[in-house]
Design an enzyme around this catalytic site. Structure first.
Site, mmCIF file in Angstrom:
data_model
loop_
_atom_site.group_PDB
_atom_site.id
_atom_site.type_symbol
_atom_site.label_atom_id
_atom_site.label_comp_id
_atom_site.label_asym_id
_atom_site.label_seq_id
_atom_site.Cartn_x
_atom_site.Cartn_y
_atom_site.Cartn_z
ATOM 1 N N ARG A 62 20.689 34.457 120.951
ATOM 2 C CA ARG A 62 21.248 35.799 121.142
ATOM 3 C C ARG A 62 20.203 36.808 120.654
ATOM 4 O O ARG A 62 19.153 36.438 120.130
ATOM 5 C CB ARG A 62 22.611 35.973 120.467
ATOM 6 C CG ARG A 62 22.874 35.259 119.179
ATOM 7 C CD ARG A 62 22.053 35.711 118.010
ATOM 8 N NE ARG A 62 22.075 37.145 117.825
ATOM 9 C CZ ARG A 62 21.187 37.821 117.135
ATOM 10 N NH1 ARG A 62 20.150 37.214 116.558
ATOM 11 N NH2 ARG A 62 21.254 39.117 117.000
ATOM 12 N N GLY A 63 20.542 38.117 120.836
ATOM 13 C CA GLY A 63 19.562 39.156 120.548
ATOM 14 C C GLY A 63 18.839 39.464 121.860
ATOM 15 O O GLY A 63 18.312 38.547 122.515
ATOM 16 N N ALA A 64 18.835 40.754 122.254
ATOM 17 C CA ALA A 64 18.385 41.106 123.607
ATOM 18 C C ALA A 64 16.992 40.551 123.969
ATOM 19 O O ALA A 64 16.832 39.924 125.030
ATOM 20 C CB ALA A 64 18.450 42.627 123.783
ATOM 21 N N ARG A 99 24.523 38.067 129.899
ATOM 22 C CA ARG A 99 24.983 38.993 128.849
ATOM 23 C C ARG A 99 24.692 40.392 129.405
ATOM 24 O O ARG A 99 23.544 40.856 129.381
ATOM 25 C CB ARG A 99 24.190 38.783 127.538
ATOM 26 C CG ARG A 99 24.268 37.408 126.878
ATOM 27 C CD ARG A 99 25.507 37.163 126.024
ATOM 28 N NE ARG A 99 25.948 38.200 125.140
ATOM 29 C CZ ARG A 99 25.555 38.376 123.864
ATOM 30 N NH1 ARG A 99 24.684 37.550 123.320
ATOM 31 N NH2 ARG A 99 26.045 39.358 123.131
ATOM 32 N N GLN A 197 26.292 38.176 112.374
ATOM 33 C CA GLN A 197 24.835 38.049 112.553
ATOM 34 C C GLN A 197 24.085 38.573 111.321
ATOM 35 O O GLN A 197 22.996 38.108 111.004
ATOM 36 C CB GLN A 197 24.382 38.830 113.789
ATOM 37 C CG GLN A 197 24.800 38.242 115.114
ATOM 38 C CD GLN A 197 26.060 38.866 115.641
ATOM 39 O OE1 GLN A 197 26.912 39.312 114.879
ATOM 40 N NE2 GLN A 197 26.221 38.915 116.955
ATOM 41 N N ASP A 238 20.154 46.986 122.503
ATOM 42 C CA ASP A 238 20.322 46.088 123.659
ATOM 43 C C ASP A 238 19.937 46.763 124.959
ATOM 44 O O ASP A 238 19.534 46.108 125.920
ATOM 45 C CB ASP A 238 21.761 45.579 123.724
ATOM 46 C CG ASP A 238 21.947 44.492 122.690
ATOM 47 O OD1 ASP A 238 22.083 44.824 121.505
ATOM 48 O OD2 ASP A 238 21.884 43.306 123.071
ATOM 49 N N ASN A 248 23.945 49.231 121.187
ATOM 50 C CA ASN A 248 23.611 48.185 120.215
ATOM 51 C C ASN A 248 24.918 47.580 119.698
ATOM 52 O O ASN A 248 26.013 48.010 120.087
ATOM 53 C CB ASN A 248 22.770 48.752 119.064
ATOM 54 C CG ASN A 248 22.196 47.656 118.177
ATOM 55 O OD1 ASN A 248 21.632 46.666 118.677
ATOM 56 N ND2 ASN A 248 22.344 47.782 116.872
ATOM 57 N N LYS A 249 24.819 46.616 118.843
ATOM 58 C CA LYS A 249 25.977 45.875 118.339
ATOM 59 C C LYS A 249 27.106 46.792 117.907
ATOM 60 O O LYS A 249 26.864 47.822 117.279
ATOM 61 C CB LYS A 249 25.508 45.002 117.161
ATOM 62 C CG LYS A 249 26.563 44.148 116.501
ATOM 63 C CD LYS A 249 27.346 43.289 117.454
ATOM 64 C CE LYS A 249 26.491 42.348 118.275
ATOM 65 N NZ LYS A 249 27.247 41.726 119.400
HETATM 66 O O1 MRU Z 1 25.561 39.854 120.460
HETATM 67 P P1 MRU Z 1 24.142 39.747 119.973
HETATM 68 O O2 MRU Z 1 24.000 39.002 118.694
HETATM 69 O O3 MRU Z 1 23.228 39.256 121.063
HETATM 70 O O4 MRU Z 1 23.741 41.256 119.682
HETATM 71 C C1 MRU Z 1 22.459 41.527 119.187
HETATM 72 C C2 MRU Z 1 22.227 42.956 118.867
HETATM 73 O O5 MRU Z 1 23.082 43.796 119.048
HETATM 74 C C3 MRU Z 1 20.855 43.316 118.394
HETATM 75 O O6 MRU Z 1 20.908 44.391 117.507
HETATM 76 C C4 MRU Z 1 20.004 43.711 119.595
HETATM 77 O O7 MRU Z 1 20.066 42.726 120.575
HETATM 78 C C5 MRU Z 1 18.606 43.980 119.228
HETATM 79 S S1 MRU Z 1 17.776 42.511 118.786
HETATM 80 C C6 MRU Z 1 16.136 42.829 118.538
#
Ligand code: MRU
Length: 339
Positions: A62-64, A99, A197, A238, A248-249
């Site tokens: 996970r993480g963009a 995603r 996370q 994201d 973002n999250k």
């Molecule tokens: O749902 P996730 O864990 O994929 O969400 C991740 C985030 O929101 C991060 O802050 C974002 O992807 C930036 S990661 C460098």
């Protein structure tokens, strides 16, 4: 696919020389199962694109930026099947939408599709995408480190670290670069319900690097901001719209509003692949919703009274006016944004 369970600080054979949650090795895609951290390090080697697609959807990776890399590797796995063009396109479309909020997936799949059209080697192309992300994170770190004071606490949300990228991280890349430059930076990290996370991943990778970190419940962030204990808030993204609105999250917009109220600078760190200049503003960014069970359950127990539902949008949009600057691999941008 083959799963390898390792002990603390053990890495699979052929591991890159940085902490990386997804990489290509021996014709397979090796993924660290982030759902099992910090208690277990389990690495899985995927040779099937559908399995890797499931791993992206189910938050194993996970993480963009990291899922952008995983998407590129998934296309490389599909490409070797020799499918008819229409089926190849269908599979790439599914990977790009795995995603929906993370811009990096679409960018990576688009670049892979171009490479296939030009008859370039898909594995080499996907590895270049991975390497470019790692380089971008180092550049973000270098560009952002100057924004932090010589000493102080950075508040962050979710995980925008090595685990969310090819390596090094975006928001945490800035922390790493600042510390490498001799700044005495510590981190306060929101736990980030429901997937935790922050508590599980950000805390784990910073502790591995010996960077001081404390975890707080999400609701405590305003308290620390109001007390003047936070030098800066630094988060990842994201998707960033053309006008600088940032997805973002979930929880990020509340954090940005609190930081604005208490005069604490709020910085967003992201590679160029997260900027979507075809989306004019944040209202048009697709927001992923996930299962209500992710909210209703905690540690395997159902928390809510019978008959009560839950809602689970997993990202929110922070308006550009709450963002002091966006740090990318190209530099530091401030309003008015025109990405
Ligand atoms: O749902 P996730 O864990 O994929 O969400 C991740 C985030 O929101 C991060 O802050 C974002 O992807 C930036 S990661 C460098």
């Amino acid at each position: 696919m083959a799963a390898v369970q390792l002990g603390p600080r053990q890495r699979p054979p052929g591991y890159p020389d940085v902490l990386s949650p997804v990489f290509w090795r021996d014709d397979r895609v090796v993924v660290l199962d982030q759902r099992r951290l910090p208690s277990e390090e389990v690495w899985t080697a995927y040779d099937d694109a559908d399995d890797l697609l499931r791993a992206i959807r189910e938050m194993e990776v996970r993480g963009a930026p990291a899922i952008g890399c995983a998407a590129a590797f998934a296309v490389a796995l599909v490409a070797r099947l020799g499918l008819p063009a229409i089926e190849l396109r269908r599979r790439m479309h599914a990977i790009a939408g795995a995603r929906p909020t993370a811009a990096n997936l679409g960018v990576a799949v688009h670049r892979m599709a171009n490479a296939l059209t030009m008859e370039r080697d898909p594995v080499a192309e996907a590895q270049m995408i991975w390497a470019a992300d790692l380089a971008a994170c180092h550049a973000i770190g270098k560009n952002g480190a100057a924004l932090l004071p010589d000493e102080g606490t950075v508040l962050t949300h979710c995980n925008a670290g090595a685990l969310a990228t090819a390596g090094y991280g975006t928001a945490l890349g800035i922390v790493r670069a600042a510390r490498a430059a001799g700044k005495r930076i510590s981190v306060l990290c929101n736990e980030t319900r429901p997937w935790l996370q922050g508590a599980r991943l950000t805390a784990w990778e910073l502790a591995e690097d010996g960077i001081p970190v404390n975890v707080i419940v999400d609701g405590a962030a305003g308290h620390f901001l109001s007390r003047g204990e936070i030098a800066a808030v630094v988060v990842g993204a994201d998707r960033i719209a053309k006008n600088g609105d940032v997805a973002n999250k979930i929880g990020t917009v509340g954090l940005a509003a609190a930081a604005f109220t208490f005069g604490v600078p709020f910085y967003v760190a992201a590679p160029g692949t997260t900027i979507d200049s075809s989306t004019l503003d944040g209202a048009k960014i697709p927001i992923e919703s996930r299962s209500a069970d992710e909210v209703a359950m905690l540690a395997g127990r159902h928390l809510l009274p019978d008959g009560v539902g839950a809602r689970n949008p997993v990202f929110d949009v922070t308006p550009a006016r709450l963002v002091k600057a966006v740090v990318t691999d190209r530099g530091v941008s401030t309003a008015p944004y025109a990405f």
